[in-house]
Design a protein around this motif. Sequence first.
Motif, PDB file in Angstrom:
ATOM      1  N   VAL A  82     -12.419   0.336  -3.921  1.00 14.86           N
ATOM      2  CA  VAL A  82     -11.604   0.241  -5.269  1.00 14.86           C
ATOM      3  C   VAL A  82     -12.253  -0.821  -5.878  1.00 14.86           C
ATOM      4  CG1 VAL A  82      -9.509  -0.377  -6.421  1.00 14.86           C
ATOM      5  CG2 VAL A  82      -9.595   1.408  -4.470  1.00 14.86           C
ATOM      6  N   GLN A  97       2.237   2.019  -9.964  1.00 21.12           N
ATOM      7  CA  GLN A  97       1.731   1.760 -11.338  1.00 21.12           C
ATOM      8  C   GLN A  97       2.651   2.159 -12.635  1.00 21.12           C
ATOM      9  OE1 GLN A  97      -1.510   4.652 -11.649  1.00 21.12           O
ATOM     10  NE2 GLN A  97      -1.903   4.565  -9.644  1.00 21.12           N
ATOM     11  N   VAL A 104      -7.022   7.008  -2.156  1.00 18.36           N
ATOM     12  CA  VAL A 104      -6.291   5.612  -2.856  1.00 18.36           C
ATOM     13  C   VAL A 104      -6.225   5.756  -4.250  1.00 18.36           C
ATOM     14  CG1 VAL A 104      -6.879   3.332  -3.402  1.00 18.36           C
ATOM     15  CG2 VAL A 104      -7.739   4.439  -1.250  1.00 18.36           C
ATOM     16  N   GLN A 105      -5.148   5.379  -4.841  1.00 15.77           N
ATOM     17  CA  GLN A 105      -4.633   5.604  -6.062  1.00 15.77           C
ATOM     18  C   GLN A 105      -4.994   4.189  -6.935  1.00 15.77           C
ATOM     19  OE1 GLN A 105      -0.444   6.649  -6.455  1.00 15.77           O
ATOM     20  NE2 GLN A 105      -1.275   8.695  -6.288  1.00 15.77           N
ATOM     21  N   VAL A 106      -5.735   4.278  -8.095  1.00 18.51           N
ATOM     22  CA  VAL A 106      -6.116   3.068  -8.826  1.00 18.51           C
ATOM     23  C   VAL A 106      -5.780   3.255 -10.232  1.00 18.51           C
ATOM     24  CG1 VAL A 106      -8.176   2.799  -7.420  1.00 18.51           C
ATOM     25  CG2 VAL A 106      -8.479   4.208  -9.226  1.00 18.51           C
ATOM     26  N   GLY A 149      -3.258   0.038  -4.269  1.00 17.06           N
ATOM     27  CA  GLY A 149      -2.424   1.225  -4.463  1.00 17.06           C
ATOM     28  C   GLY A 149      -0.930   1.263  -4.870  1.00 17.06           C
ATOM     29  N   LYS A 152      -1.116   5.435 -15.203  1.00 17.50           N
ATOM     30  CA  LYS A 152      -1.234   6.515 -14.160  1.00 17.50           C
ATOM     31  C   LYS A 152      -2.301   7.462 -14.433  1.00 17.50           C
ATOM     32  CE  LYS A 152       3.636   6.690 -12.657  1.00 17.50           C
ATOM     33  NZ  LYS A 152       4.147   7.176 -11.488  1.00 17.50           N
ATOM     34  N   PRO A 178       0.725  -1.151  -0.006  1.00 12.28           N
ATOM     35  CA  PRO A 178       0.044   0.004  -0.002  1.00 12.28           C
ATOM     36  C   PRO A 178       0.840   1.181   0.056  1.00 12.28           C
ATOM     37  CG  PRO A 178      -0.543  -1.435   1.654  1.00 12.28           C
ATOM     38  CD  PRO A 178       0.692  -2.029   1.034  1.00 12.28           C
ATOM     39  N   LYS A 179       0.369   2.399  -0.624  1.00  8.28           N
ATOM     40  CA  LYS A 179       0.799   3.750  -0.685  1.00  8.28           C
ATOM     41  C   LYS A 179       0.819   4.114   0.730  1.00  8.28           C
ATOM     42  CE  LYS A 179       1.375   4.940  -5.210  1.00  8.28           C
ATOM     43  NZ  LYS A 179       2.644   4.823  -5.523  1.00  8.28           N
ATOM     44  N   GLU A 184     -10.891   0.752   2.019  1.00  8.25           N
ATOM     45  CA  GLU A 184     -10.442   1.240   0.970  1.00  8.25           C
ATOM     46  C   GLU A 184     -10.152   0.229  -0.302  1.00  8.25           C
ATOM     47  OE1 GLU A 184      -6.664   2.707   1.827  1.00  8.25           O
ATOM     48  OE2 GLU A 184      -7.304   4.497   2.763  1.00  8.25           O
TER      49      GLU A 184
END
Length: 184
Positions: free
Chosen positions: A62, A159, A173-175, A156, A164, A17-18, A58
């Motif tokens: 997602v 990537q 949360v980046q997906v 996350g 991106k 995880p980030k 989270e």
Amino acid sequence: MPCERAPTSPLSPGMLPKRRRPDSGADSVRISKLCDYPVRGWAVEGPSLAAMAQVVGEAALVMQKHNMPHNVLIADCGSRVFIFPQCYAEKQARGEVPEHLLDIGVNPAVWEISGHMVLKRREDYENFTEASAWELLAAVSLTEQELDDAARLVFGGQQSPSSKTAAEPAGAVQVLAEPVACTV
């Protein structure tokens, strides 16, 4: 064969995880892959229910955003949470589930996926073996590569430059842009 007894191994660094808000405790949550279990999934363990709830919540958001069916089992008095992304309905729709598995009449959900079989017919109960259970559950599971792709999407991890997304607020949360497809 309950999932609670399956061995686990840590996710590789690219899938970790980030960093989250420092006050959340979520950075100390451990996320591992299940090993030697017919349904691929993750075990989440942490120092507190709040920290684990943030990570699991989270992840669920997602997966929901990317239309990724999944099941969640809370075990060991809340000290472990198992997340199973799955693709049984997709395989059924494509005709990829063998007829003898469909005849059993079990649509594997969290109870069956976590290793607790409920069989509807007497003949299935009398003839069902561990090998039968593994075959049924394997039909639910993502491939190893799909699970790794899902872990990067869900948790996350790093990537690839081509996938991106636009900059998101701190703590978000980046997906990835593309959903994870299920194959045989």
